[in-house]
Design a protein around this motif. Structure first.
Motif, PDB file in Angstrom:
ATOM      1  N   ILE A 130      -0.840  58.921   8.920  1.00 50.45           N
ATOM      2  CA  ILE A 130       0.389  58.546   8.284  1.00 50.45           C
ATOM      3  C   ILE A 130       1.040  57.363   9.057  1.00 50.45           C
ATOM      4  O   ILE A 130       1.380  56.312   8.424  1.00 50.45           O
ATOM      5  CB  ILE A 130       1.168  59.539   7.807  1.00 50.45           C
ATOM      6  CG1 ILE A 130       0.790  60.553   6.760  1.00 50.45           C
ATOM      7  CG2 ILE A 130       2.843  59.033   7.147  1.00 50.45           C
ATOM      8  CD1 ILE A 130       1.709  61.824   6.311  1.00 50.45           C
ATOM      9  N   ALA A 131       1.177  57.751  10.217  1.00 49.20           N
ATOM     10  CA  ALA A 131       1.628  56.592  11.165  1.00 49.20           C
ATOM     11  C   ALA A 131       0.818  55.244  11.304  1.00 49.20           C
ATOM     12  O   ALA A 131       1.254  54.365  10.893  1.00 49.20           O
ATOM     13  CB  ALA A 131       1.616  56.819  12.763  1.00 49.20           C
TER      14      ALA A 131
ATOM     15  N   ALA B 104       6.621  58.609  11.012  1.00 48.16           N
ATOM     16  CA  ALA B 104       5.475  59.367  10.216  1.00 48.16           C
ATOM     17  C   ALA B 104       5.891  60.670   9.888  1.00 48.16           C
ATOM     18  O   ALA B 104       5.889  61.144   8.721  1.00 48.16           O
ATOM     19  CB  ALA B 104       4.183  59.411  10.846  1.00 48.16           C
ATOM     20  N   GLU B 105       6.661  61.438  10.836  1.00 47.07           N
ATOM     21  CA  GLU B 105       7.246  62.665  10.704  1.00 47.07           C
ATOM     22  C   GLU B 105       8.214  62.818   9.479  1.00 47.07           C
ATOM     23  O   GLU B 105       8.234  63.521   8.613  1.00 47.07           O
ATOM     24  CB  GLU B 105       7.507  63.356  11.935  1.00 47.07           C
ATOM     25  CG  GLU B 105       8.180  64.802  11.842  1.00 47.07           C
ATOM     26  CD  GLU B 105       8.509  65.514  13.047  1.00 47.07           C
ATOM     27  OE1 GLU B 105       9.308  66.536  13.071  1.00 47.07           O
ATOM     28  OE2 GLU B 105       8.042  65.201  13.819  1.00 47.07           O
TER      29      GLU B 105
ATOM     30  N   LYS C   4       4.991  58.035  15.558  1.00 52.36           N
ATOM     31  CA  LYS C   4       4.880  59.528  15.186  1.00 52.36           C
ATOM     32  C   LYS C   4       6.380  59.963  14.376  1.00 52.36           C
ATOM     33  O   LYS C   4       6.194  60.618  13.480  1.00 52.36           O
ATOM     34  CB  LYS C   4       4.583  60.214  16.048  1.00 52.36           C
ATOM     35  CG  LYS C   4       3.147  59.963  16.654  1.00 52.36           C
ATOM     36  CD  LYS C   4       2.014  61.216  16.263  1.00 52.36           C
ATOM     37  CE  LYS C   4       0.582  60.821  16.788  1.00 52.36           C
ATOM     38  NZ  LYS C   4      -0.228  61.935  16.498  1.00 52.36           N
TER      39      LYS C   4
ATOM     40  N   THR D 186       3.947  52.753  11.538  1.00 50.06           N
ATOM     41  CA  THR D 186       5.164  53.459  12.368  1.00 50.06           C
ATOM     42  C   THR D 186       4.647  54.153  13.425  1.00 50.06           C
ATOM     43  O   THR D 186       3.574  54.541  13.432  1.00 50.06           O
ATOM     44  CB  THR D 186       6.037  54.043  11.102  1.00 50.06           C
ATOM     45  OG1 THR D 186       7.020  54.445  11.936  1.00 50.06           O
ATOM     46  CG2 THR D 186       5.270  55.426  10.897  1.00 50.06           C
TER      47      THR D 186
ATOM     48  N   LEU E  36       6.777  62.115   6.219  1.00 53.17           N
ATOM     49  CA  LEU E  36       6.004  63.319   5.813  1.00 53.17           C
ATOM     50  C   LEU E  36       6.861  64.159   5.224  1.00 53.17           C
ATOM     51  O   LEU E  36       6.584  64.885   4.255  1.00 53.17           O
ATOM     52  CB  LEU E  36       4.961  63.796   6.645  1.00 53.17           C
ATOM     53  CG  LEU E  36       4.143  65.061   6.485  1.00 53.17           C
ATOM     54  CD1 LEU E  36       3.223  64.740   5.087  1.00 53.17           C
ATOM     55  CD2 LEU E  36       3.289  65.649   7.594  1.00 53.17           C
TER      56      LEU E  36
ATOM     57  N   ALA F 224       1.360  53.659   7.626  1.00 51.89           N
ATOM     58  CA  ALA F 224       2.576  53.290   7.244  1.00 51.89           C
ATOM     59  C   ALA F 224       3.061  52.076   8.364  1.00 51.89           C
ATOM     60  O   ALA F 224       4.334  51.694   8.300  1.00 51.89           O
ATOM     61  CB  ALA F 224       3.677  54.370   7.429  1.00 51.89           C
TER      62      ALA F 224
ATOM     63  N   LEU G 239      -0.359  63.471  10.915  1.00 49.10           N
ATOM     64  CA  LEU G 239       0.998  62.602  11.348  1.00 49.10           C
ATOM     65  C   LEU G 239       0.311  61.233  11.930  1.00 49.10           C
ATOM     66  O   LEU G 239       1.217  60.052  11.618  1.00 49.10           O
ATOM     67  CB  LEU G 239       2.034  63.273  12.260  1.00 49.10           C
ATOM     68  CG  LEU G 239       2.469  64.361  11.936  1.00 49.10           C
ATOM     69  CD1 LEU G 239       3.562  65.037  12.903  1.00 49.10           C
ATOM     70  CD2 LEU G 239       3.839  63.690  10.698  1.00 49.10           C
TER      71      LEU G 239
END
Length: 182
Positions: free
Chosen positions: A19-20, A30-31, A27, A25, A34, A23, A16
């Motif tokens: 990805i955050a 990101a969640e 968490k 962003t 995902l 991206a 997470l």
């Protein structure tokens, strides 16, 4: 534990964070991203397995390869690995069937989440091995040596993808998709 949950918990939540970062962003964003990416990609796997037009033998072989399941424990070791990025692109072919299929997934997730499609396209190769690893953990119960499903609804990949054990994965595909659409 669901397949998307395996992704969310990958690397103790480290996925997470990655990805955050990629991206740009927080968490929570990101969640959401995902969950939508995982749902879309697992839906692609289900569609390919269920289709009479596709041979899922290669996909089942990939899932039985424990190296992908092990990646869920320490995904950070592979984020910037160029070889793994190339491998992820190859795995997308097994998951989505084609480059067009990957673009379709990216477009759908972009529309649902509001994230730019280029960000999503960049995440797909990173996530592909983890998607295969999640399926492997789901089928092998975390590292066994046979493709016996962890539920009682039949054998192989089809049995594992039939979450409610009713003998059909159609309702499971629809339910998984609907869970993250609305």
């Amino acid at each position: 534990m669901g397949l998307v949950d395996l992704l969310l918990q990958s690397g103790g939540g480290d996925l997470l964070g990655q990805i955050a970062k990629k991206a740009n962003t927080d968490k929570n964003g990101a969640e959401d991203l995902l969950k939508n990416l995982g749902s879309a990609m697992f839906g692609q796997v289900k569609g390919r397995v269920q289709s009479n037009q596709h041979d899922s033998t290669g996909l089942e072989d990939l899932i039985s390869n424990s190296k992908y399941a092990e990646m869920l424990d320490e995904p950070s070791r592979h984020y910037n690995d160029r070889k793994m990025q190339d491998n992820g692109n190859d795995l997308l072919g097994y998951i989505t069937g084609s480059r067009e299929g990957s673009r379709e997934v990216a477009s759908q997730v972009s529309q649902k989440t509001g994230f730019d499609i280029s960000i999503i396209k960049g995440l797909l190769p990173m996530l592909a091995p983890l998607i295969i690893g999640s399926l492997s953990k789901g089928m092998l119960g975390g590292g066994g040596s046979s493709l016996a499903p962890s539920n009682n609804s039949g054998g192989g990949l089809m049995g594992m993808l039939d979450f409610d054990n009713d003998g059909s994965i159609i309702d499971d595909v629809a339910g998984l998709a609907m869970k993250y659409i609305f």
